[in-house]
Design a protein around this motif. Structure first.
Motif, PDB file in Angstrom:
ATOM      1  N   ILE A 318       0.856  -1.189   0.000  1.00 33.93           N
ATOM      2  CA  ILE A 318       0.000   0.000   0.000  1.00 33.93           C
ATOM      3  C   ILE A 318       0.889   1.234   0.000  1.00 33.93           C
ATOM      4  CG2 ILE A 318      -1.660   1.335   1.356  1.00 33.93           C
ATOM      5  CD1 ILE A 318      -2.694  -1.385   2.452  1.00 33.93           C
ATOM      6  N   ASN A 319       0.669   2.111  -0.958  1.00 27.05           N
ATOM      7  CA  ASN A 319       1.432   3.360  -1.033  1.00 27.05           C
ATOM      8  C   ASN A 319       0.485   4.529  -1.276  1.00 27.05           C
ATOM      9  OD1 ASN A 319       0.765   3.169  -3.782  1.00 27.05           O
ATOM     10  ND2 ASN A 319       2.710   2.156  -4.273  1.00 27.05           N
ATOM     11  N   SER A 320       1.018   5.651  -1.757  1.00 25.96           N
ATOM     12  CA  SER A 320       0.194   6.854  -1.932  1.00 25.96           C
ATOM     13  C   SER A 320      -0.823   6.740  -3.067  1.00 25.96           C
ATOM     14  CB  SER A 320       1.091   8.076  -2.163  1.00 25.96           C
ATOM     15  OG  SER A 320       1.932   7.864  -3.279  1.00 25.96           O
ATOM     16  N   LYS A 321      -0.762   5.666  -3.842  1.00 24.98           N
ATOM     17  CA  LYS A 321      -1.783   5.443  -4.875  1.00 24.98           C
ATOM     18  C   LYS A 321      -3.090   4.942  -4.247  1.00 24.98           C
ATOM     19  CE  LYS A 321       1.440   4.462  -8.654  1.00 24.98           C
ATOM     20  NZ  LYS A 321       1.922   3.452  -9.630  1.00 24.98           N
ATOM     21  N   LEU A 322      -2.979   4.336  -3.055  1.00 25.11           N
ATOM     22  CA  LEU A 322      -4.166   3.830  -2.353  1.00 25.11           C
ATOM     23  C   LEU A 322      -4.510   4.680  -1.127  1.00 25.11           C
ATOM     24  CD1 LEU A 322      -3.582  -0.039  -2.522  1.00 25.11           C
ATOM     25  CD2 LEU A 322      -5.219   1.305  -3.821  1.00 25.11           C
ATOM     26  N   ILE A 323      -3.505   5.059  -0.353  1.00 29.56           N
ATOM     27  CA  ILE A 323      -3.709   5.967   0.787  1.00 29.56           C
ATOM     28  C   ILE A 323      -3.120   7.310   0.381  1.00 29.56           C
ATOM     29  CG2 ILE A 323      -3.208   6.422   3.219  1.00 29.56           C
ATOM     30  CD1 ILE A 323      -4.910   3.976   2.983  1.00 29.56           C
ATOM     31  N   ASP A 324      -3.975   8.308   0.221  1.00 29.87           N
ATOM     32  CA  ASP A 324      -3.501   9.593  -0.304  1.00 29.87           C
ATOM     33  C   ASP A 324      -2.511  10.277   0.631  1.00 29.87           C
ATOM     34  OD1 ASP A 324      -5.248  10.355  -2.878  1.00 29.87           O
ATOM     35  OD2 ASP A 324      -6.442   9.163  -1.490  1.00 29.87           O
ATOM     36  N   TYR A 325      -2.812  10.245   1.921  1.00 27.28           N
ATOM     37  CA  TYR A 325      -1.902  10.760   2.939  1.00 27.28           C
ATOM     38  C   TYR A 325      -2.393  10.282   4.303  1.00 27.28           C
ATOM     39  CZ  TYR A 325      -5.516  14.415   3.216  1.00 27.28           C
ATOM     40  OH  TYR A 325      -6.715  15.076   3.321  1.00 27.28           O
ATOM     41  N   ILE A 326      -1.605  10.550   5.322  1.00 29.18           N
ATOM     42  CA  ILE A 326      -1.919  10.116   6.689  1.00 29.18           C
ATOM     43  C   ILE A 326      -1.964  11.334   7.587  1.00 29.18           C
ATOM     44  CG2 ILE A 326      -1.030   8.793   8.677  1.00 29.18           C
ATOM     45  CD1 ILE A 326       0.361   6.973   6.557  1.00 29.18           C
TER      46      ILE A 326
END
Length: 404
Positions: A318-326
């Motif tokens: 999982i990277n920024s393609k799935l989680i936009d930011y934290i």
């Protein structure tokens, strides 16, 4: 000694190595995260240990006091200790930012904390704090300079130390005749029951059970006289340990927990193999949920740049393609990137706004606290995503069941 690998979580970074930028990624450190079961002493451990100085140093980001849940948890424990032990002279191993020791007298309390930035905090509070790793050398120094301790405490630190024989040798020498060593760490049975595979990461060299600790401390003439299962950190276990000839009588809880562990077959390797199969299925389900949401071009925000979440992101790719930011309230994590997965970390003020409809609960172990805090997000049609005990979504419609 027989160690058998039952789970392979792939290449993982040091969880505390947040990146200031995405330059020189070829220099980022990774290790193979494999988990083993020792059928001789029932201990669950990592196969490959990360060098302690890479994990615990002046850049250590976690602050235990940032959670109201943990503040209350340690305050209640301090009250219990004061009832149990008269004229306490306390030593804490792994004192973090002082969330536990602040409940005790500065005159009679000593701390050991290898992360110098945290040791400075408790020293400034007036507590003698040694900024070193726990071993026989510092134990002997404390014994010679301050004498034996009638209370030795440690929270979420014993599981970090590779050489447990040295730990218990040191504690045996330093613990007063009728003293008590209390420590708590993530509980392997809770991990097995909730499928919380993110409890395995670089800092967690071991995950304990009553069976494993009993087997480990026998040769040091120490015994467990009480044990408690805790809800904190997604399921923890607290041990109360004394000398074999200590005054404390064994509580009924000890036999009860032993029976529970045997009933759940934590002394059988097949139990761990079954767990590994569940984790592979969990990965597929979580990725499907995230990918289906992204197909509709919606933002997904991670809640909490936790150390545990590093395992999820890197194992599940999982990277920024799935989680936009934290979003994370810890200031020294903000405006950095997560290790391995390289997802940007923002403050909640910047990152949480009305356009956000999906939040991944990386800090799932604080689910109740987070949902109560962000209840308006659900009321406005938002949806939480979690992977524990299985991947699913949480809406206003089913929230009561989730936090009851």
């Amino acid at each position: 000694m027989t160690k058998k690998v039952f789970l392979n979580l792939g290449k993982q970074p040091v969880t505390n190595s947040y990146l200031k930028n995405l330059d020189n990624l070829d220099k980022e450190y990774f290790y193979n995260l494999k988990v083993t079961y020792n059928d001789k002493n029932n201990l669950v451990s990592l196969k490959n240990f990360v060098k302690p100085t890479m994990m615990f140093n002046s850049k250590y980001a976690h602050r235990a006091s940032s959670s109201k849940t943990m503040q209350s948890h340690f305050k209640e424990l301090s009250k219990e200790c004061k009832k149990k032990i008269k004229n306490i002279n306390c030593l804490e191993i792994g004192s973090n930012d002082g969330v536990f020791i602040k409940n005790f007298s500065k005159k009679n309390t000593i701390a050991v904390e290898p992360c110098s930035n945290l040791a400075n905090l408790t020293n400034d509070m007036g507590y003698i704090t040694y900024p070193v790793f726990w071993n026989q050398k510092i134990s002997n120094k404390i014994l010679n300079k301050h004498g034996k301790r009638n209370l030795i405490f440690s929270a979420n630190t014993m599981s970090h130390i590779e050489d447990l024989d040295e730990v218990f040798t040191s504690i045996k020498k330093l613990l007063d005749k009728d003293g008590v060593f209390i420590f708590e760490d993530p509980y392997i049975l809770s991990v097995l029951q909730t499928n919380s595979y993110d409890q395995f990461y670089d800092e967690h060299a071991h995950l304990f059970s009553y069976l494993s600790i009993t087997n480990l401390i026998k040769k040091f003439e120490l015994r467990v006289f009480d044990v408690k299962i805790l809800n904190v950190h997604g399921g923890s276990i607290r041990f109360y340990i004394c000398h074999n000839d200590g005054k404390y009588k064994k509580k009924r809880s000890v036999s009860r927990i032993l029976n529970i562990e045997l009933k759940n077959k934590i002394n059988k390797f097949q139990t761990y193999k079954n767990f590994a199969n569940k984790i592979r299925r969990s990965k597929k389900k979580l990725l499907k949920i995230l990918k289906d949401i992204k197909k509709s071009k919606k933002l997904i925000v991670g809640y909490g740049a936790t150390y545990k979440s590093s395992t999820i992101y890197n194992y599940c790719n999982i990277n920024s393609k799935l989680i936009d930011y934290i979003v994370d309230t810890t200031k020294n994590k903000q405006n950095k990137f997560t290790p391995g997965s390289h997802i940007k970390i923002l403050s909640p003020i910047k990152g949480l706004h009305k356009e956000i409809k999906y939040i991944f609960l990386a800090a799932w172990n604080f689910k109740k606290e987070i949902i109560n805090k962000e209840i308006n997000f659900l009321k406005e049609g938002g949806c939480f995503i979690t992977h524990v005990p299985y991947p699913r979504t949480i809406t206003l419609k089913n929230v009561r069941k989730e936090i009851s």
